[in-house]
Motif scaffolding. Structure first.
Motif, PDB file in Angstrom:
ATOM      1  N   GLN A 189     -47.686  20.382   4.956  1.00  0.00           N
ATOM      2  CA  GLN A 189     -48.145  19.054   4.543  1.00  0.00           C
ATOM      3  C   GLN A 189     -49.447  18.674   5.228  1.00  0.00           C
ATOM      4  OE1 GLN A 189     -46.409  18.930   1.773  1.00  0.00           O
ATOM      5  NE2 GLN A 189     -46.238  16.727   1.992  1.00  0.00           N
ATOM      6  N   ALA A 190     -49.585  19.071   6.503  1.00  0.00           N
ATOM      7  CA  ALA A 190     -50.840  18.786   7.217  1.00  0.00           C
ATOM      8  C   ALA A 190     -52.006  19.526   6.560  1.00  0.00           C
ATOM      9  CB  ALA A 190     -50.704  19.195   8.682  1.00  0.00           C
ATOM     10  N   GLN A 191     -51.765  20.780   6.167  1.00  0.00           N
ATOM     11  CA  GLN A 191     -52.824  21.554   5.508  1.00  0.00           C
ATOM     12  C   GLN A 191     -53.133  21.014   4.119  1.00  0.00           C
ATOM     13  OE1 GLN A 191     -54.838  23.652   6.748  1.00  0.00           O
ATOM     14  NE2 GLN A 191     -55.898  24.160   4.834  1.00  0.00           N
ATOM     15  N   LEU A 192     -52.091  20.533   3.414  1.00  0.00           N
ATOM     16  CA  LEU A 192     -52.308  19.937   2.097  1.00  0.00           C
ATOM     17  C   LEU A 192     -53.180  18.691   2.209  1.00  0.00           C
ATOM     18  CD1 LEU A 192     -51.720  19.973  -0.927  1.00  0.00           C
ATOM     19  CD2 LEU A 192     -49.627  18.685  -0.474  1.00  0.00           C
ATOM     20  N   SER A 193     -53.011  17.937   3.291  1.00  0.00           N
ATOM     21  CA  SER A 193     -53.863  16.774   3.538  1.00  0.00           C
ATOM     22  C   SER A 193     -55.311  17.200   3.705  1.00  0.00           C
ATOM     23  CB  SER A 193     -53.388  16.035   4.791  1.00  0.00           C
ATOM     24  OG  SER A 193     -52.114  15.475   4.596  1.00  0.00           O
ATOM     25  N   ASP A 194     -55.530  18.281   4.467  1.00  0.00           N
ATOM     26  CA  ASP A 194     -56.895  18.787   4.655  1.00  0.00           C
ATOM     27  C   ASP A 194     -57.492  19.260   3.326  1.00  0.00           C
ATOM     28  OD1 ASP A 194     -56.785  18.281   7.329  1.00  0.00           O
ATOM     29  OD2 ASP A 194     -56.273  20.319   7.927  1.00  0.00           O
ATOM     30  N   LEU A 195     -56.675  19.937   2.535  1.00  0.00           N
ATOM     31  CA  LEU A 195     -57.132  20.428   1.233  1.00  0.00           C
ATOM     32  C   LEU A 195     -57.514  19.264   0.320  1.00  0.00           C
ATOM     33  CD1 LEU A 195     -57.450  23.004  -0.525  1.00  0.00           C
ATOM     34  CD2 LEU A 195     -55.104  22.650  -1.287  1.00  0.00           C
ATOM     35  N   SER A 196     -56.692  18.211   0.314  1.00  0.00           N
ATOM     36  CA  SER A 196     -56.979  17.022  -0.497  1.00  0.00           C
ATOM     37  C   SER A 196     -58.275  16.353  -0.034  1.00  0.00           C
ATOM     38  CB  SER A 196     -55.817  16.023  -0.406  1.00  0.00           C
ATOM     39  OG  SER A 196     -54.622  16.597  -0.860  1.00  0.00           O
ATOM     40  N   ALA A 197     -58.483  16.347   1.281  1.00  0.00           N
ATOM     41  CA  ALA A 197     -59.691  15.728   1.822  1.00  0.00           C
ATOM     42  C   ALA A 197     -60.940  16.499   1.392  1.00  0.00           C
ATOM     43  CB  ALA A 197     -59.605  15.667   3.349  1.00  0.00           C
ATOM     44  N   VAL A 198     -60.854  17.821   1.372  1.00  0.00           N
ATOM     45  CA  VAL A 198     -61.990  18.651   0.936  1.00  0.00           C
ATOM     46  C   VAL A 198     -62.337  18.339  -0.519  1.00  0.00           C
ATOM     47  CG1 VAL A 198     -62.721  21.016   0.417  1.00  0.00           C
ATOM     48  CG2 VAL A 198     -61.586  20.513   2.589  1.00  0.00           C
ATOM     49  N   VAL A 199     -61.302  18.255  -1.370  1.00  0.00           N
ATOM     50  CA  VAL A 199     -61.518  17.954  -2.795  1.00  0.00           C
ATOM     51  C   VAL A 199     -62.132  16.566  -2.959  1.00  0.00           C
ATOM     52  CG1 VAL A 199     -60.392  17.609  -5.026  1.00  0.00           C
ATOM     53  CG2 VAL A 199     -59.674  19.488  -3.550  1.00  0.00           C
TER      54      VAL A 199
END
Length: 584
Positions: A189-199
């Motif tokens: 979930q922490a990595q998904l947050s980072d991925l969403s932030a990049v997008v």
């Protein structure tokens, strides 16, 4: 019961009646499921003694009837409990968004938008699964496990104990894998947050990406974040790939032993064939609770990890609140007199002050301009008046009252603020102009505000006029049009204090003169604070303050400051020279 779970209870208890009805349906559904093997037991034993068409029809009808009633209650169970979980999801989402709306600017400056979006979507869905399907299936599996074992014990105690031999192995497996899954899911979930932030950053800054030809860089950045997300998911998949088959393997050992020993019991006449078939039916039913228990454990671990992430936002304490409001602040008429008393301000976490010992008195109806080099503290100063950042006590006053003592709604309702970077919503121009007005204002008032901002000419050229949708962040408008729309929005509020933070920087000089001429009539009726880099924007102000390194180093009217020969005069001469060079 941990503190995180206790924080979830108030949301669940609002729907306790629906949960009670839904759980009753779970009990009835489970009971009906458990009836089927017992009916089959009587059918086999009865038919073994003598088969007739009537008996076959009777037992077939009984089995179909039991299945039909079970289907009805299974439907109700899912509809009620999952429906309640959707309503809880709705409440939690509202609470999450409401808390975000209360947080000050500094909160967002320290966090990535993509991370907050991930918590509001992916984490919230995991919480819903925990309080809906997980509750439903855990109740179903526990009831089925307990009652099925009771019935199996009544058929053959020895055979039941043999069937339960793998249970300790199942418990160990659930404990080990459950803890590991919880940790891995938090990491995912922490990595998904980072991925969403990049997008989110790549899409929000699409113009900059295009302008600097950085599409390959952004694609590479997304691929790296996406690869890490996949890698962490693969670790979880490997754990789950071991978890479920291990449960099935352990249960399979018990089933083999039951089949071998149970068939010998039937041959010896200790149990009937019908009882053996029923026993195996209950054993098969017992397999589902064991596997479902692992699945439910997985959902609970995921849901609790996500709920803790959401609580980091929901339980965050807003730094700017109405805690210091007084009766005098509530009753204040807010006419627009502003006073700064030895104001020194530094951003949280920053050592050096942005403003140092700033004192200024502005009478109601006066126009004050703030000029100075970039980074001199102009934007910070004006952000303290509507408490976008929290000023120190007793340093910023409106009509003689500390702004901290005035309710936020009243304070910000009395201030029309045009920020340096205007933000428009993906809506019509009319809706964007009327954004700050709570009640529906007449159209002529909206048009008058647009006329003052010199937006009316541009709007008339649009096919849908004021009903034109401007796109996300006003992407279909030019920089000057966005600034003028934001200016019209502030004028539409009819505020007692009008703050313009370099609000005409993207407007050409001719249009700026037109807007300023129209604004003078508006500003005569209210206090105005203008931040600008162009001298032409501020020369008609009643008072001009020059800031340098967080201090007011010069103050006075335009002619006096030019004659004084200080920083303002140097800025004035520089801009005159630039105009002459441009003209030549």
């Amino acid at each position: 019961m941990g503190p995180a779970f206790r924080r979830l209870l108030p949301y669940v208890l609002r729907y306790r009646r629906r949960f009670a009805i839904g759980l009753t349906c779970v009990v009835i559904t489970t009971a009906i499921q458990l009836v089927s093997p017992w009916v089959l037991k009587y059918a086999i034993d009865d038919i073994t003694r003598g088969a007739t068409r009537q008996k076959l029809a009777l037992y077939a009808a009984l089995l179909v009837g039991v299945a039909s009633v079970g289907a009805v209650f299974r439907f109700l169970m899912r509809r009620i409990l999952i429906g309640a979980s959707r309503d809880i999801e709705y409440d939690v989402r509202n609470a999450f968004f409401a808390r975000l709306q209360q947080m000050p600017l500094g909160y967002y400056q320290a966090r990535r938008t993509g991370d907050l979006m991930s918590r509001a979507t992916n984490d919230l869905n995991a919480v819903r699964m925990m309080i809906g399907p997980a509750v439903m299936y855990s109740t179903n599996t526990i009831l089925m496990f307990v009652v099925a074992i009771g019935i199996m014990l009544s058929i053959d105690t020895r055979l039941t104990l043999i069937a339960l031999l793998p249970l300790p192995l199942v418990s160990i497996s659930v404990k080990y894998f459950g803890s590991a899954i919880h940790k891995r899911f938090e990491s995912i979930q922490a990595q998904l947050s980072d991925l969403s932030a990049v997008v989110q950053e790549a899409l929000a800054g699409v113009r900059v990406v295009r302008a600097y030809n950085q599409e390959p860089h952004e694609i590479a950045r997304f691929k790296a974040a996406n690869a890490e997300y996949v890698r962490r998911n693969r670790v979880l998949i490997r754990l789950q790939g071991l978890f479920y088959p291990s449960l099935t393997l352990f249960l399979g050992f018990g089933a083999v032993l039951v089949l071998w020993l149970g068939s010998r019991e039937v041959i010896r006449g200790r149990i009937t064939l019908g009882e053996f078939v029923a026993f195996n039916g209950y054993l098969v039913m017992l397999s589902w609770p064991m596997i479902a228990f692992g699945w439910v454990t997985n959902i609970l671990q995921r849901g609790m990890a996500s709920w803790k992430r959401m609580l980091e936002v929901i339980d965050a304490v807003p730094a700017i609140t109405d805690d210091h409001v007084t009766e005098a602040g509530r009753a204040a008429p807010l006419l627009g007199a502003i006073e700064l008393r030895h104001l020194t301000f530094a951003y949280p976490g920053s050592g050096a002050p942005v403003l140092a010992d700033v004192s200024l008195t502005v009478s109601a109806g006066q126009t004050v301009a703030l000029v100075g080099a970039t980074g001199s503290g102009k934007s910070t100063l004006i952000s303290l008046l509507p408490r976008l950042h929290e000023p120190p006590p007793g340093t910023v006053l409106l009509d003689g009252i500390d702004v901290r003592e005035i309710p936020l709604a009243a304070l910000r309702g009395a201030i029309g603020f045009v920020p340096q970077e205007p933000f428009l919503f993906s809506d019509t121009i009319a809706a964007n102009i009327g954004f700050g007005v709570h009640d529906e204002a007449p159209e002529n008032r909206m048009r008058a505000a647009a006329a003052v901002a010199r937006l009316d000419k541009d709007v008339e050229a649009f096919p849908a006029a004021y009903d034109t949708v401007v796109g996300e962040r006003g992407i279909t408008l030019s920089g000057g049009q966005k600034q003028r729309t934001a200016l019209a929005r502030a004028i539409m509020m009819d505020p007692r204090v009008l703050i313009l933070d370099d609000a005409l920087s993207a407007v050409d000089t001719y249009t700026e003169e037109e807007i300023l001429a129209r604004l003078r009539a508006v500003m005569r009726q209210r206090t105005a604070i203008i931040v600008a880099h162009r001298v032409s924007t501020v020369r008609e102000a009643d008072l001009i303050c020059v800031l340098d390194k967080g201090r007011i180093v010069e103050r006075g009217r335009h002619d006096d400051l030019v004659a004084h020969g200080g920083l303002y005069a140097a800025l004035y001469r520089k801009q005159l020279l630039e105009e002459e060079l441009a003209a030549s």
